[in-house]
Enzyme design. Structure first.
Site, short mmCIF file in Angstrom:
data_model
loop_
_atom_site.label_atom_id
_atom_site.label_comp_id
_atom_site.label_asym_id
_atom_site.label_seq_id
_atom_site.Cartn_x
_atom_site.Cartn_y
_atom_site.Cartn_z
N LYS A 170 -28.70 -8.46 10.90
CA LYS A 170 -29.83 -8.88 10.05
C LYS A 170 -30.74 -7.95 11.26
O LYS A 170 -30.90 -7.40 11.61
CB LYS A 170 -30.67 -9.79 11.77
CG LYS A 170 -31.88 -10.61 11.86
CD LYS A 170 -32.53 -10.76 12.56
CE LYS A 170 -33.40 -10.03 13.25
NZ LYS A 170 -34.52 -9.39 12.61
N GLU A 243 -29.70 0.88 21.72
CA GLU A 243 -30.82 2.14 21.51
C GLU A 243 -32.28 1.77 21.34
O GLU A 243 -32.79 1.26 20.61
CB GLU A 243 -30.10 2.63 20.22
CG GLU A 243 -28.79 3.12 19.49
CD GLU A 243 -28.14 4.82 20.55
OE1 GLU A 243 -28.98 4.97 21.24
OE2 GLU A 243 -27.31 5.09 20.77
N CYS A 277 -37.30 7.26 16.58
CA CYS A 277 -36.07 7.34 18.38
C CYS A 277 -36.26 8.43 18.79
O CYS A 277 -36.89 8.42 20.00
CB CYS A 277 -35.07 6.64 18.36
SG CYS A 277 -33.94 6.76 17.56
N GLU A 374 -44.63 5.43 24.08
CA GLU A 374 -44.43 6.68 22.80
C GLU A 374 -45.69 6.18 22.29
O GLU A 374 -45.45 4.52 21.69
CB GLU A 374 -43.08 5.16 23.53
CG GLU A 374 -42.15 5.42 21.92
CD GLU A 374 -41.21 4.95 21.19
OE1 GLU A 374 -40.91 3.90 21.66
OE2 GLU A 374 -39.70 4.65 20.45
P1 NAD Z 1 -38.47 -4.31 18.11
O1 NAD Z 1 -37.87 -4.17 18.79
O2 NAD Z 1 -39.66 -4.60 17.38
O3 NAD Z 1 -37.35 -4.97 16.49
C1 NAD Z 1 -36.12 -4.76 16.44
C2 NAD Z 1 -35.26 -5.42 16.35
O4 NAD Z 1 -34.99 -6.45 16.90
C3 NAD Z 1 -35.63 -6.62 14.81
O5 NAD Z 1 -34.88 -6.16 13.78
C4 NAD Z 1 -36.69 -7.29 15.41
O6 NAD Z 1 -36.19 -8.99 14.55
C5 NAD Z 1 -35.45 -7.77 16.17
N1 NAD Z 1 -35.82 -8.59 17.71
C6 NAD Z 1 -37.23 -8.89 18.35
N2 NAD Z 1 -36.77 -10.15 19.07
C7 NAD Z 1 -36.34 -10.22 19.60
C8 NAD Z 1 -34.67 -11.03 19.96
N3 NAD Z 1 -35.92 -12.00 21.07
N4 NAD Z 1 -33.98 -10.96 19.81
C9 NAD Z 1 -33.28 -10.55 19.05
N5 NAD Z 1 -33.59 -9.49 17.87
C10 NAD Z 1 -34.81 -9.34 18.38
O7 NAD Z 1 -38.59 -2.50 17.47
P2 NAD Z 1 -39.22 -2.34 16.41
O8 NAD Z 1 -40.63 -2.21 16.59
O9 NAD Z 1 -38.91 -2.51 14.45
O10 NAD Z 1 -38.41 -0.23 16.00
C11 NAD Z 1 -39.30 0.96 17.41
C12 NAD Z 1 -39.00 0.73 18.09
O11 NAD Z 1 -37.31 0.96 17.89
C13 NAD Z 1 -39.24 2.39 18.49
O12 NAD Z 1 -39.73 1.99 19.76
C14 NAD Z 1 -38.49 3.42 18.69
O13 NAD Z 1 -37.55 4.35 18.83
C15 NAD Z 1 -36.99 2.17 18.74
N6 NAD Z 1 -35.88 3.18 18.37
C16 NAD Z 1 -34.90 3.62 18.85
C17 NAD Z 1 -33.81 3.80 18.38
C18 NAD Z 1 -32.51 4.06 19.27
O14 NAD Z 1 -31.14 4.55 18.09
N7 NAD Z 1 -32.86 4.77 20.09
C19 NAD Z 1 -33.60 4.12 16.88
C20 NAD Z 1 -34.85 3.71 15.99
C21 NAD Z 1 -35.72 3.26 16.88
#
Ligand code: NAD
Length: 471
Positions: A170, A243, A277, A374
């Site tokens: 997803k 992650e 990230c 962040e």
């Molecule tokens: P997000 O957590 O808002 O969303 C990520 C995904 O989770 C999306 O597909 C979203 O639809 C889904 N989601 C949202 N709520 C959910 C729930 N309750 N249950 C299951 N899925 C759900 O993150 P974002 O804004 O898309 O990404 C940015 C963040 O991701 C930043 O904090 C960044 O640091 C982190 N990130 C981490 C890494 C890593 O490898 N550690 C890599 C890339 C991004």
């Protein structure tokens, strides 16, 4: 670019039973295409398809899986231009960076194909033979963010398939189109149901996380979502790889050659407009070099050509979405009001699209939101220090622990500091570099589990000890 996008369930192109939603181009705020809006019932169908496919795929030979992954890599290469264009239009990054992302997806797929799943002989004696086998888990749910959407989907999906699992992926509703196309292409190389994709605007992720038919969730995204996922995954004891967010510190030591290192510092802080990230998100610079380095970084920020990613010569695209743009603006305003100096940037560019000028903020300290939180965007706070031990303490005084870096000429001294950083990866004279053969993952609130390399592959397996009595 094609504009009709479908989900894939059991090898079939499927429309969303909840209609469609708009995917916006962050450079223009116009609609790129409509995306299917799936329902929890369609999550059930996708999980059922993956569970059915697992019955066979788990017993597929190594050679079958290697050939499938290599065929997928070939497909991605054949469609590289198309995939890159979709990424730029929905994610915003310059086309050259989108091409780099597709290249990374190909390289990771091929590398993952080349890995093997070993049987470890623990004892081979007259008394017994004890072998440790690695078995696939079952259906894996993959949930991805909007910053490196294709690359991260590949990071999740390829090791899962290589080890004999089947997948329901997803993508983020901000950038779903490239994943829909990725799965369509993969489906041409795999039996029906081995890979399935569901898109939707709300609730789909949590339906996946709570689903009884799923054995593991691999999630990349923010820490608060990771916490919710961990709670929701408990009922059937799902395995997790999380992650999550980072707030990586870099420490520039007094002996650093800043003329040589400044471009790498800039590049690793502003990679993908800072929406990475493991980007460098807080820079601690010794007072002896502070003013000079701040000025060099500001010069590089001013030299960026900001504009739509599809335009020739553009080096810097928009922030991906309105919420993130607002957060970045808010953090910079807060810093300004608390006495920080906006050396360059600190404002929106134009009145259409989410363009924010690459921003360097100086004369700022810990305790300011821009340093403590962040930012995940095109702004770097640069913090002055006089004592290295104090800089190290401040670098570690943060709940996140994804990456960190030390920049200096004496590598032994830099190594001694780097080894005391509380994070999953510590770089010296570099930052944000991830490699297919090097395990990568967070510590503290940045999550747990690793991706990449042999360790990353084994996260998609369950060990089984085979104990043969020879007595
Ligand atoms: P997000 O957590 O808002 O969303 C990520 C995904 O989770 C999306 O597909 C979203 O639809 C889904 N989601 C949202 N709520 C959910 C729930 N309750 N249950 C299951 N899925 C759900 O993150 P974002 O804004 O898309 O990404 C940015 C963040 O991701 C930043 O904090 C960044 O640091 C982190 N990130 C981490 C890494 C890593 O490898 N550690 C890599 C890339 C991004």
């Amino acid at each position: 670019m094609k504009t009709d996008f479908s989900m894939t369930i059991h090898g079939q192109a499927v429309a969303g039973t909840r209609g469609t939603f708009k995917v916006l181009n962050p450079a223009t705020e116009e609609t790129v295409a409509l995306c299917p809006s799936g329902s929890p019932e369609q999550v059930d169908q996708a999980v059922a398809a993956a569970a059915e496919a697992f019955k066979t795929w788990q017993y597929s030979t190594d050679a079958t899986r290697v050939a499938a992954l290599n065929a997928i890599a070939d497909k991605f290469e054949q469609h590289a231009a198309e995939l890159a264009e979709i990424i730029t239009l929905e994610q915003g990054k310059p086309l050259a960076l989108a091409r780099f992302e597709v290249g990374g997806a190909v390289a990771w797929t091929r590398y993952t194909a080349s890995l093997g799943v070993p049987v470890e002989v623990i004892e081979d004696s007259d008394v017994r033979l004890a072998e440790l086998h690695r078995k696939p888990l079952g259906v894996v749910g993959s949930i991805t963010p909007w910053n490196w959407p294709l690359m991260i989907a590949v990071w999740h999906v390829m090791p899962a398939l290589r080890t004999g699992n089947t997948v329901v992926v997803k993508p983020s509703s901000m950038t779903p189109l490239n994943t829909l196309r990725m799965v369509e292409l993969m489906n041409e190389c795999l039996p029906a149901g081995v890979i399935n994709v569901i898109t939707g605007e709300g609730g789909i992720g949590s339906s996946i996380v709570k689903h009884e038919g799923i054995r593991k969730i691999v999630f990349t995204g923010s820490t608060p979502t990771g916490q919710t996922i961990m709670r929701n995954a408990a009922d059937n004891m799902k395995r997790l790889t999380l992650e999550l967010g980072g707030n990586d510190a870099g420490i520039v030591l007094p002996d650093a050659d800043i003329d040589k290192l400044a471009p790498a510092i800039f590049q690793t802080a502003f990679l993908n407009m800072g929406q990475t990230c493991a980007a460098l998100k807080r820079l601690y610079v010794h007072e002896s070099q502070y003013d000079a380095l701040v000025e060099k970084l500001a010069e590089m920020a001013r030299a960026q050509k900001v504009g739509p990613g599809m335009e020739e010569g553009v080096t810097f695209g928009p922030v991906q979405n309105r919420d993130q743009f607002d957060l970045v603006s808010e953090l910079v305003e807060d810093a300004r009001q608390n006495g920080a100096r906006i050396v360059t940037g600190g404002e929106r560019i134009g009145d259409k699209g989410y363009f924010y000028a690459p921003t360097i903020v100086a004369d700022i300290a810990d305790g300011t939101r821009l340093v403590d939180e962040e930012q995940f965007g095109p702004v770097l706070p640069v913090i002055r220090y006089s004592d290295v031990e104090d800089a190290l303490r401040r670098a570690n005084d943060n709940p996140n622990g994804l990456g960190g870096s030390v920049w200096g000429s004496d590598i032994d001294k830099a190594r001694a500091i780097a080894s005391r950083l509380e994070c999953g990866t510590a770089w010296i004279n570099n930052h944000a570099e991830v490699l297919p053969h090097c395990p990568f993952g967070g510590s503290k609130m940045s999550g747990f589990g690793v991706e990449f390399g042999q360790d990353g592959l084994l996260e998609y397996t369950q060990s089984q000890l085979l104990n043969i009595n020879r007595g």
